[in-house]
Design an enzyme around this catalytic site. Sequence first.
Site, PDB file in Angstrom:
ATOM      1  N   HIS A 164      39.117  35.787  39.047  1.00 59.50           N
ATOM      2  CA  HIS A 164      37.811  35.126  38.968  1.00 59.50           C
ATOM      3  C   HIS A 164      36.991  35.726  37.825  1.00 59.50           C
ATOM      4  CE1 HIS A 164      34.137  33.129  40.543  1.00 59.50           C
ATOM      5  NE2 HIS A 164      33.539  34.211  40.056  1.00 59.50           N
ATOM      6  N   GLU A 165      36.895  37.045  37.802  1.00 59.68           N
ATOM      7  CA  GLU A 165      36.103  37.699  36.756  1.00 59.68           C
ATOM      8  C   GLU A 165      36.773  37.582  35.393  1.00 59.68           C
ATOM      9  OE1 GLU A 165      33.181  38.461  37.412  1.00 59.68           O
ATOM     10  OE2 GLU A 165      33.327  38.371  39.596  1.00 59.68           O
ATOM     11  N   HIS A 193      35.536  34.435  33.686  1.00 58.65           N
ATOM     12  CA  HIS A 193      34.248  34.664  33.014  1.00 58.65           C
ATOM     13  C   HIS A 193      34.453  35.461  31.719  1.00 58.65           C
ATOM     14  CE1 HIS A 193      31.994  33.099  36.351  1.00 58.65           C
ATOM     15  NE2 HIS A 193      32.276  34.088  37.171  1.00 58.65           N
TER      16      HIS A 193
END
Length: 380
Positions: free
Chosen positions: A32-33, A36
Amino acid sequence: MELLNGLGGFGGSFLFYALPFLFVLTVVVFFHELGHFMVARWCGVKIEAFSVGFGPELWGFTDRHGTRWKLSVIPLGGYVRFFGDENVASAPDSEAVAGMAEDDRRASFHGKGLGARAAIVAAGPIANFILAVVIFTVIFTTIGRFVSPAEVETVVPDSAAAEAGFQPGDVITAIDGRAIGSFSEMQRIVSTNPEVELTFRVDRGGEEVVLAATPELQEISDPFGSTQRIGRLGIQGVVGGSATMKRYDPFTAFVMGLGETWFVVERTGAYLAGVVTGTQAADQLGGPIRIAQVSGEVAQLGFAALLNLTAVLSISIGLLNLLPIPMLDGGHLLFYAVEAVRGRPLSARAMEIGFRVGLAFVLMLMIFATWNDIRHLANL
C-alpha cells in the site's frame, strides 16, 4: 471468567498467531505504502520517510535520495511522509510550504498540481488491488483451483431447490447469465445472495431448463467462530465425482485473478452498504485481534491459504482507504474533488476540522472493531 479464558488461550499461543499476522499485515501495508511512494517519486516529490508500523523505529536505513526506510514498533499500519507534510496523515504544513523556496516547493507534495496529488493518494489503494490480482494469478498458475462439475446429486426436501424444481442429475451451467464452471463457484454465488431470486440455467439430460430459486437465509458458524449469514439452496453435489485440481496458463490465471478480486470488492462493498442501511449486522467487522486469530488458523492450512488471506485482506484495506473519510486516502481524494469544483483548495481551518472529525471516526471504528474481537474471543 470466560473472557479471561479466551484471552488467556489466545495469549498462550502468541507466536502461533503473531507470525502469520505480522506476515500478512506487513505485506499488505508495505505494498500500500509502496504505491504512494512510487508514484510520488515519479512525480518528483521528495520523500522523507517510508515506515511499516507506527511509533519508535526498530530498524531502518537511509537511501541515497535521503528517504528513511524503517520498521516501527506498532505493526498496525504504515505511512510515507512527504517533504512539507505536517504529520504522517499528509496534512499540509501551510506555514512551512508558504515559506519554502521555489525549488523546495516544487519538491513538496503540497506544491504539486491537483492531478499529481490525486494520483499519489490513489496509488496506495490501487497497489492493494494489484497485489491481490498478482497473488491470485500466482495461486491459479502454480497451485491451481479445485474444480468439480456443478452437478446435483441430492435435493433437500422442502428446500428452495425443491420448490424451484431441481432434480438429481441436473448440471448447473449458468446463474443470472454468468457461466458456472464448478460446484464451488455455484456455491459461492448462492451463499452470497441470500433472499435474492436467482435464475439458473440447467442441463437436464441434454435439454436446457431454466429455473428460478431464492436461496434461504441461514446463520452458520465458520471454523473461526464467527457467525456468517449465507444463502442456502438445498442441493448436494456429487461426492468425489470427477473433481480435479486444475492449473491455468498465466493469461487465464490473470483474468481469473481479476475476477476473484472484483468478486471480493463487490461482496465487501455490498456488506458495508448493508451495514449502513441496516440490512447487515456490524458484528462481522473485526480488528487486529480477529485478523491475528484468522491468520494463525489459516496458516495451519498451508502457505497458499495464507497468501489467499493476504490477497483478501489487501482488497479490504484498499477499499477501506477509499472511504471518503478525512485521515484516509478517500478523504484526501474528497478534498481534491472539492478543490477541482471550487477552483481552489479548502481553507486550512476547514481541512483541520475535517482531519479531526476523520480521526475521531477512525478511532471509534477501531474501538468498535476491537470490542467485536473481544466479544468474539469471549464466546470461543
